[in-house]
Design an enzyme around this catalytic site. Structure first.
Site, PDB file in Angstrom:
ATOM      1  N   HIS A  80      42.512  10.861  68.523  1.00 54.25           N
ATOM      2  CA  HIS A  80      43.406  11.347  67.471  1.00 54.25           C
ATOM      3  C   HIS A  80      44.742  10.611  67.461  1.00 54.25           C
ATOM      4  O   HIS A  80      45.318  10.319  68.510  1.00 54.25           O
ATOM      5  CB  HIS A  80      43.605  12.858  67.555  1.00 54.25           C
ATOM      6  N   ASP A 197      49.189  11.261  74.606  1.00 61.55           N
ATOM      7  CA  ASP A 197      48.160  12.137  74.057  1.00 61.55           C
ATOM      8  C   ASP A 197      48.295  12.066  72.519  1.00 61.55           C
ATOM      9  O   ASP A 197      49.179  12.705  71.973  1.00 61.55           O
ATOM     10  CB  ASP A 197      48.364  13.557  74.578  1.00 61.55           C
ATOM     11  N   GLU A 231      43.982  16.908  65.242  1.00 60.25           N
ATOM     12  CA  GLU A 231      43.461  17.415  66.504  1.00 60.25           C
ATOM     13  C   GLU A 231      44.397  18.400  67.162  1.00 60.25           C
ATOM     14  O   GLU A 231      43.962  19.414  67.727  1.00 60.25           O
ATOM     15  CB  GLU A 231      43.188  16.242  67.459  1.00 60.25           C
ATOM     16  N   GLU A 232      45.699  18.133  67.113  1.00 60.58           N
ATOM     17  CA  GLU A 232      46.663  18.991  67.810  1.00 60.58           C
ATOM     18  C   GLU A 232      46.724  20.404  67.232  1.00 60.58           C
ATOM     19  O   GLU A 232      47.263  21.306  67.872  1.00 60.58           O
ATOM     20  CB  GLU A 232      48.055  18.358  67.792  1.00 60.58           C
ATOM     21  N   ASP A 251      40.138  11.342  74.880  1.00 65.51           N
ATOM     22  CA  ASP A 251      41.403  12.074  74.886  1.00 65.51           C
ATOM     23  C   ASP A 251      41.941  12.107  76.314  1.00 65.51           C
ATOM     24  O   ASP A 251      41.203  11.913  77.280  1.00 65.51           O
ATOM     25  CB  ASP A 251      41.196  13.489  74.354  1.00 65.51           C
ATOM     26  N   HIS A 331      51.815  17.079  76.971  1.00 64.99           N
ATOM     27  CA  HIS A 331      52.628  17.845  76.019  1.00 64.99           C
ATOM     28  C   HIS A 331      54.079  17.968  76.481  1.00 64.99           C
ATOM     29  O   HIS A 331      54.800  18.871  76.062  1.00 64.99           O
ATOM     30  CB  HIS A 331      52.023  19.220  75.745  1.00 64.99           C
TER      31      HIS A 331
END
Length: 355
Positions: A80, A197, A231-232, A251, A331
Protein backbone atom coordinates in the site's frame (compact mmCIF):
# COMPACT_ATOMS: atom_id res chain seq x y z
CA UNK A 1 13.37 -26.86 -5.01
CA UNK A 2 15.55 -25.39 -7.75
CA UNK A 3 19.04 -24.04 -7.23
CA UNK A 4 19.61 -20.78 -5.36
CA UNK A 5 18.53 -17.73 -7.37
CA UNK A 6 20.70 -14.98 -5.79
CA UNK A 7 19.43 -12.09 -7.95
CA UNK A 8 21.67 -9.04 -8.32
CA UNK A 9 19.03 -6.62 -7.09
CA UNK A 10 19.76 -2.93 -7.65
CA UNK A 11 20.00 -1.69 -4.05
CA UNK A 12 20.68 1.93 -5.07
CA UNK A 13 17.60 1.93 -7.31
CA UNK A 14 15.38 0.52 -4.56
CA UNK A 15 16.51 3.16 -2.08
CA UNK A 16 16.07 6.00 -4.57
CA UNK A 17 12.51 4.84 -5.29
CA UNK A 18 11.88 4.72 -1.54
CA UNK A 19 13.27 8.23 -1.05
CA UNK A 20 11.01 9.56 -3.81
CA UNK A 21 7.89 7.85 -2.46
CA UNK A 22 8.48 9.01 1.11
CA UNK A 23 8.61 12.63 -0.08
CA UNK A 24 5.11 12.47 -1.63
CA UNK A 25 2.23 13.08 0.83
CA UNK A 26 -0.28 10.24 0.61
CA UNK A 27 -2.60 9.82 3.60
CA UNK A 28 -5.41 7.33 2.88
CA UNK A 29 -7.81 8.90 0.42
CA UNK A 30 -5.26 11.44 -0.87
CA UNK A 31 -3.11 9.24 -3.10
CA UNK A 32 -3.48 10.79 -6.57
CA UNK A 33 0.01 12.31 -6.61
CA UNK A 34 1.80 9.19 -5.45
CA UNK A 35 -0.17 6.95 -7.80
CA UNK A 36 0.84 9.18 -10.70
CA UNK A 37 4.47 8.71 -9.70
CA UNK A 38 4.01 4.94 -9.32
CA UNK A 39 2.45 4.79 -12.80
CA UNK A 40 5.30 6.82 -14.31
CA UNK A 41 7.96 4.58 -12.76
CA UNK A 42 6.17 1.42 -13.84
CA UNK A 43 5.99 2.76 -17.41
CA UNK A 44 9.69 3.62 -17.34
CA UNK A 45 10.41 -0.05 -16.58
CA UNK A 46 8.12 -1.19 -19.37
CA UNK A 47 5.01 -2.05 -17.36
CA UNK A 48 1.55 -0.47 -17.55
CA UNK A 49 -0.72 0.30 -14.62
CA UNK A 50 -4.47 -0.10 -14.65
CA UNK A 51 -6.36 2.14 -12.19
CA UNK A 52 -9.42 0.83 -10.39
CA UNK A 53 -12.44 3.04 -9.60
CA UNK A 54 -11.28 3.65 -6.02
CA UNK A 55 -7.73 4.48 -7.07
CA UNK A 56 -5.78 1.26 -6.60
CA UNK A 57 -3.21 0.46 -9.28
CA UNK A 58 -2.89 -3.01 -10.83
CA UNK A 59 0.21 -4.00 -12.77
CA UNK A 60 0.11 -7.30 -14.67
CA UNK A 61 3.17 -9.43 -15.49
CA UNK A 62 2.20 -12.18 -17.96
CA UNK A 63 3.44 -15.68 -17.16
CA UNK A 64 5.28 -17.97 -19.54
CA UNK A 65 2.73 -20.73 -19.10
CA UNK A 66 5.44 -23.21 -20.00
CA UNK A 67 5.44 -25.08 -16.72
CA UNK A 68 3.69 -25.38 -13.43
CA UNK A 69 0.06 -26.05 -12.59
CA UNK A 70 -2.29 -23.64 -14.44
CA UNK A 71 -5.00 -24.50 -11.91
CA UNK A 72 -3.03 -22.46 -9.38
CA UNK A 73 -4.00 -19.27 -11.21
CA UNK A 74 -2.49 -15.81 -10.87
CA UNK A 75 -0.24 -14.74 -8.00
CA UNK A 76 -1.16 -11.42 -6.40
CA UNK A 77 1.36 -9.22 -4.62
CA UNK A 78 -0.08 -6.22 -2.80
CA UNK A 79 1.56 -3.29 -1.02
CA UNK A 80 0.00 0.00 0.00
CA UNK A 81 1.05 3.53 -0.88
CA UNK A 82 -1.34 5.17 1.58
CA UNK A 83 -0.15 6.32 4.98
CA UNK A 84 -1.34 7.65 8.28
CA UNK A 85 -2.44 11.28 8.36
CA UNK A 86 -5.37 13.42 9.41
CA UNK A 87 -8.21 15.61 8.19
CA UNK A 88 -9.50 18.99 9.32
CA UNK A 89 -12.38 18.32 11.70
CA UNK A 90 -13.07 21.93 12.67
CA UNK A 91 -11.52 25.38 12.65
CA UNK A 92 -11.36 26.64 16.24
CA UNK A 93 -12.30 30.19 17.31
CA UNK A 94 -8.62 31.16 17.68
CA UNK A 95 -7.79 29.95 14.15
CA UNK A 96 -6.12 26.69 15.14
CA UNK A 97 -7.28 23.40 13.64
CA UNK A 98 -8.93 20.51 15.37
CA UNK A 99 -8.15 17.33 13.43
CA UNK A 100 -9.43 13.80 13.12
CA UNK A 101 -6.98 10.93 12.59
CA UNK A 102 -6.67 8.90 9.40
CA UNK A 103 -5.41 5.47 10.41
CA UNK A 104 -4.66 4.02 13.81
CA UNK A 105 -1.91 5.77 15.72
CA UNK A 106 -1.32 6.98 19.25
CA UNK A 107 -1.64 10.75 19.58
CA UNK A 108 1.67 11.09 21.41
CA UNK A 109 3.46 9.84 18.27
CA UNK A 110 2.45 12.96 16.32
CA UNK A 111 2.80 15.58 19.05
CA UNK A 112 5.31 18.17 17.90
CA UNK A 113 5.23 16.95 14.30
CA UNK A 114 5.34 19.32 11.34
CA UNK A 115 2.55 18.88 8.83
CA UNK A 116 0.98 20.18 5.64
CA UNK A 117 -2.66 21.16 5.28
CA UNK A 118 -3.84 20.47 1.72
CA UNK A 119 -6.79 22.64 0.64
CA UNK A 120 -9.30 21.50 -1.96
CA UNK A 121 -8.09 24.18 -4.38
CA UNK A 122 -4.49 22.98 -4.26
CA UNK A 123 -2.92 25.31 -1.68
CA UNK A 124 -0.62 23.97 1.04
CA UNK A 125 0.03 25.44 4.46
CA UNK A 126 2.55 24.35 7.06
CA UNK A 127 1.61 23.67 10.64
CA UNK A 128 2.65 21.92 13.84
CA UNK A 129 0.73 19.35 15.90
CA UNK A 130 0.52 20.37 19.54
CA UNK A 131 -1.34 19.58 22.70
CA UNK A 132 -3.87 22.23 23.73
CA UNK A 133 -1.61 22.74 26.76
CA UNK A 134 1.74 22.87 24.93
CA UNK A 135 3.98 24.64 27.46
CA UNK A 136 5.11 23.59 30.92
CA UNK A 137 5.86 27.26 31.62
CA UNK A 138 2.17 28.11 31.27
CA UNK A 139 0.12 25.04 32.19
CA UNK A 140 0.95 23.25 35.46
CA UNK A 141 -0.70 20.04 34.21
CA UNK A 142 0.93 20.10 30.75
CA UNK A 143 2.93 16.94 31.42
CA UNK A 144 -0.10 14.97 32.56
CA UNK A 145 -2.55 16.38 29.99
CA UNK A 146 -4.01 13.38 28.18
CA UNK A 147 -2.91 13.09 24.56
CA UNK A 148 -6.22 12.35 22.87
CA UNK A 149 -8.03 13.84 19.90
CA UNK A 150 -10.01 16.40 21.89
CA UNK A 151 -6.79 17.71 23.51
CA UNK A 152 -4.77 18.11 20.30
CA UNK A 153 -4.66 20.85 17.68
CA UNK A 154 -2.64 22.19 14.77
CA UNK A 155 -0.98 25.60 14.93
CA UNK A 156 -0.87 27.06 11.41
CA UNK A 157 2.25 28.94 10.30
CA UNK A 158 0.26 31.90 9.03
CA UNK A 159 -0.87 35.14 10.76
CA UNK A 160 -4.21 33.78 11.97
CA UNK A 161 -5.97 34.84 15.15
CA UNK A 162 -9.55 33.79 14.43
CA UNK A 163 -11.66 31.22 12.65
CA UNK A 164 -12.32 33.76 9.93
CA UNK A 165 -8.60 34.33 9.36
CA UNK A 166 -8.04 30.62 8.79
CA UNK A 167 -11.06 30.25 6.54
CA UNK A 168 -9.79 33.14 4.39
CA UNK A 169 -6.73 30.96 3.62
CA UNK A 170 -9.08 28.47 1.99
CA UNK A 171 -8.73 25.94 4.80
CA UNK A 172 -11.97 24.08 5.45
CA UNK A 173 -13.42 21.03 7.14
CA UNK A 174 -12.46 17.92 5.18
CA UNK A 175 -9.06 19.14 4.01
CA UNK A 176 -6.33 16.49 4.23
CA UNK A 177 -3.33 16.81 6.53
CA UNK A 178 -0.03 14.96 5.93
CA UNK A 179 2.86 14.45 8.35
CA UNK A 180 6.43 15.45 7.57
CA UNK A 181 8.17 12.10 6.93
CA UNK A 182 11.54 13.33 8.32
CA UNK A 183 13.39 10.79 6.17
CA UNK A 184 17.01 9.95 6.92
CA UNK A 185 18.93 7.36 4.90
CA UNK A 186 22.27 6.66 6.57
CA UNK A 187 25.39 5.38 4.84
CA UNK A 188 25.37 2.27 7.05
CA UNK A 189 22.00 1.16 5.63
CA UNK A 190 19.69 2.34 8.40
CA UNK A 191 16.59 4.16 7.21
CA UNK A 192 14.42 6.13 9.60
CA UNK A 193 11.27 7.87 8.48
CA UNK A 194 7.56 8.03 8.92
CA UNK A 195 5.59 5.95 6.42
CA UNK A 196 8.06 3.10 5.95
CA UNK A 197 4.77 1.31 6.49
CA UNK A 198 4.33 0.59 3.68
CA UNK A 199 6.46 2.54 1.23
CA UNK A 200 9.44 0.33 2.04
CA UNK A 201 7.46 -2.62 0.65
CA UNK A 202 6.43 -0.65 -2.45
CA UNK A 203 10.12 0.08 -3.06
CA UNK A 204 10.86 -3.65 -2.70
CA UNK A 205 8.27 -4.42 -5.37
CA UNK A 206 9.88 -1.90 -7.70
CA UNK A 207 13.21 -3.60 -7.04
CA UNK A 208 11.57 -6.85 -8.17
CA UNK A 209 10.19 -5.18 -11.31
CA UNK A 210 13.51 -3.54 -12.17
CA UNK A 211 15.29 -6.90 -11.90
CA UNK A 212 12.72 -8.68 -14.09
CA UNK A 213 13.08 -5.97 -16.75
CA UNK A 214 16.90 -5.92 -16.61
CA UNK A 215 17.30 -9.71 -16.50
CA UNK A 216 14.57 -10.23 -19.11
CA UNK A 217 12.94 -12.87 -16.93
CA UNK A 218 9.29 -13.84 -16.80
CA UNK A 219 7.52 -15.75 -14.02
CA UNK A 220 5.81 -19.03 -14.92
CA UNK A 221 2.42 -17.93 -13.60
CA UNK A 222 0.91 -14.50 -14.24
CA UNK A 223 1.58 -12.01 -11.44
CA UNK A 224 -0.59 -9.03 -10.59
CA UNK A 225 0.87 -6.36 -8.35
CA UNK A 226 -1.71 -4.26 -6.54
CA UNK A 227 -0.70 -0.86 -5.17
CA UNK A 228 -3.51 -0.12 -2.75
CA UNK A 229 -4.66 3.28 -1.50
CA UNK A 230 -6.90 2.57 1.50
CA UNK A 231 -5.04 -0.08 3.51
CA UNK A 232 -4.60 2.08 6.61
CA UNK A 233 -8.37 2.37 6.93
CA UNK A 234 -9.03 -1.33 6.34
CA UNK A 235 -10.24 -1.86 2.78
CA UNK A 236 -7.22 -1.36 0.52
CA UNK A 237 -7.33 -4.64 -1.43
CA UNK A 238 -10.77 -5.77 -0.31
CA UNK A 239 -11.72 -6.24 -3.97
CA UNK A 240 -9.17 -7.98 -6.19
CA UNK A 241 -9.14 -9.43 -9.74
CA UNK A 242 -10.95 -12.80 -9.77
CA UNK A 243 -8.07 -14.67 -11.44
CA UNK A 244 -5.85 -14.21 -8.35
CA UNK A 245 -5.71 -17.46 -6.39
CA UNK A 246 -2.70 -16.74 -4.18
CA UNK A 247 -2.04 -13.36 -2.61
CA UNK A 248 1.00 -12.21 -0.69
CA UNK A 249 0.51 -9.01 1.28
CA UNK A 250 3.85 -7.20 1.29
CA UNK A 251 3.74 -5.10 4.43
CA UNK A 252 5.99 -4.13 7.29
CA UNK A 253 6.95 -6.62 9.97
CA UNK A 254 6.41 -5.49 13.55
CA UNK A 255 9.22 -5.52 16.12
CA UNK A 256 9.14 -5.74 19.91
CA UNK A 257 7.77 -7.64 22.93
CA UNK A 258 8.09 -11.40 22.20
CA UNK A 259 8.64 -10.95 18.44
CA UNK A 260 11.73 -12.35 16.72
CA UNK A 261 12.18 -10.06 13.70
CA UNK A 262 14.77 -7.29 13.59
CA UNK A 263 15.09 -4.35 11.23
CA UNK A 264 17.49 -6.35 9.05
CA UNK A 265 15.13 -9.33 8.64
CA UNK A 266 12.35 -10.22 6.29
CA UNK A 267 9.32 -10.85 8.48
CA UNK A 268 7.09 -13.81 7.63
CA UNK A 269 3.81 -13.55 9.53
CA UNK A 270 2.15 -16.86 10.35
CA UNK A 271 -0.91 -15.31 12.04
CA UNK A 272 -2.32 -11.86 12.73
CA UNK A 273 -5.53 -10.51 14.30
CA UNK A 274 -7.59 -12.04 11.49
CA UNK A 275 -6.25 -15.56 11.95
CA UNK A 276 -3.58 -17.82 10.46
CA UNK A 277 -2.18 -17.35 6.96
CA UNK A 278 -2.06 -20.21 4.47
CA UNK A 279 0.08 -23.08 5.72
CA UNK A 280 1.56 -24.11 2.38
CA UNK A 281 2.38 -20.58 1.23
CA UNK A 282 3.95 -19.66 4.56
CA UNK A 283 5.97 -22.89 4.61
CA UNK A 284 7.18 -22.25 1.07
CA UNK A 285 8.28 -18.71 1.95
CA UNK A 286 10.23 -20.05 4.93
CA UNK A 287 11.95 -22.69 2.80
CA UNK A 288 12.80 -20.17 0.07
CA UNK A 289 14.27 -17.77 2.63
CA UNK A 290 16.45 -20.58 3.96
CA UNK A 291 17.53 -21.64 0.48
CA UNK A 292 18.34 -18.10 -0.64
CA UNK A 293 20.20 -17.27 2.57
CA UNK A 294 17.83 -14.38 3.34
CA UNK A 295 17.73 -13.38 7.02
CA UNK A 296 14.14 -13.88 8.15
CA UNK A 297 11.92 -14.39 11.18
CA UNK A 298 8.50 -15.96 11.62
CA UNK A 299 6.22 -14.05 13.98
CA UNK A 300 2.65 -13.66 15.21
CA UNK A 301 1.02 -10.20 15.14
CA UNK A 302 -2.07 -10.08 17.38
CA UNK A 303 -2.75 -6.37 16.72
CA UNK A 304 -2.28 -6.35 12.95
CA UNK A 305 -4.27 -6.78 9.73
CA UNK A 306 -3.17 -6.66 6.09
CA UNK A 307 -4.47 -6.19 2.58
CA UNK A 308 -4.59 -9.98 2.28
CA UNK A 309 -6.91 -9.96 5.29
CA UNK A 310 -9.04 -7.33 3.55
CA UNK A 311 -9.24 -9.49 0.41
CA UNK A 312 -10.36 -12.50 2.44
CA UNK A 313 -12.95 -10.44 4.31
CA UNK A 314 -14.11 -9.06 0.95
CA UNK A 315 -15.06 -12.57 -0.10
CA UNK A 316 -12.05 -13.53 -2.23
CA UNK A 317 -11.53 -17.28 -2.49
CA UNK A 318 -7.74 -17.14 -2.17
CA UNK A 319 -4.82 -18.50 -0.24
CA UNK A 320 -2.89 -15.72 1.48
CA UNK A 321 0.45 -14.96 3.11
CA UNK A 322 2.17 -11.94 4.61
CA UNK A 323 5.83 -10.87 4.36
CA UNK A 324 7.76 -7.62 4.58
CA UNK A 325 10.77 -5.80 5.96
CA UNK A 326 11.10 -5.54 9.73
CA UNK A 327 10.12 -2.04 10.92
CA UNK A 328 10.67 -0.77 14.45
CA UNK A 329 8.19 1.62 16.14
CA UNK A 330 5.46 1.11 13.56
CA UNK A 331 2.91 3.94 13.28
CA UNK A 332 5.45 6.14 15.02
CA UNK A 333 9.00 7.23 14.19
CA UNK A 334 9.79 4.12 12.19
CA UNK A 335 13.15 2.56 11.31
CA UNK A 336 14.25 -0.27 9.05
CA UNK A 337 17.40 -1.31 7.20
CA UNK A 338 18.12 -1.52 3.48
CA UNK A 339 19.01 -5.20 3.95
CA UNK A 340 15.42 -6.02 4.94
CA UNK A 341 13.95 -4.21 1.93
CA UNK A 342 16.32 -5.88 -0.54
CA UNK A 343 15.74 -9.22 1.20
CA UNK A 344 11.99 -8.82 0.79
CA UNK A 345 12.41 -8.24 -2.95
CA UNK A 346 14.70 -11.28 -3.23
CA UNK A 347 12.24 -13.55 -1.41
CA UNK A 348 9.33 -12.43 -3.58
CA UNK A 349 11.37 -13.00 -6.73
CA UNK A 350 12.21 -16.52 -5.63
CA UNK A 351 8.53 -17.18 -4.99
CA UNK A 352 7.16 -15.95 -8.32
CA UNK A 353 9.96 -17.48 -10.42
CA UNK A 354 9.44 -20.91 -8.90
CA UNK A 355 5.66 -21.06 -8.62
Amino acid sequence: MTETLKPDLNRAYILEVLRTLLAIPSPSGYCHDIMSRVSEEAARLGFSLETTPKGNGILTIPGTGSAGDPAKGTIGLTAHVDTLGAMVRAVKPDGKIRFTPIGGYAMQTVEGEYCLIHTRDGRKYEGTVLSTKPSVHVYPDARDWKREEANMEIRIDEPVKSKEDTEKLGIAVGDFISWDPRTRMLDNGWIKSRHLDDKASVAALFGLLEWLARADRTPVRPVKIIFSTYEEVGHGSSHIPPDIMEMIAVDMGAIGDDLSATERDVSICAKDSTGPYDYEMTSKLIELAKREGIPYAVDIYPHYGSDASAALHGGSNIRAALVGPGVHASHGMERTHADAIVGTAALLLAYILES
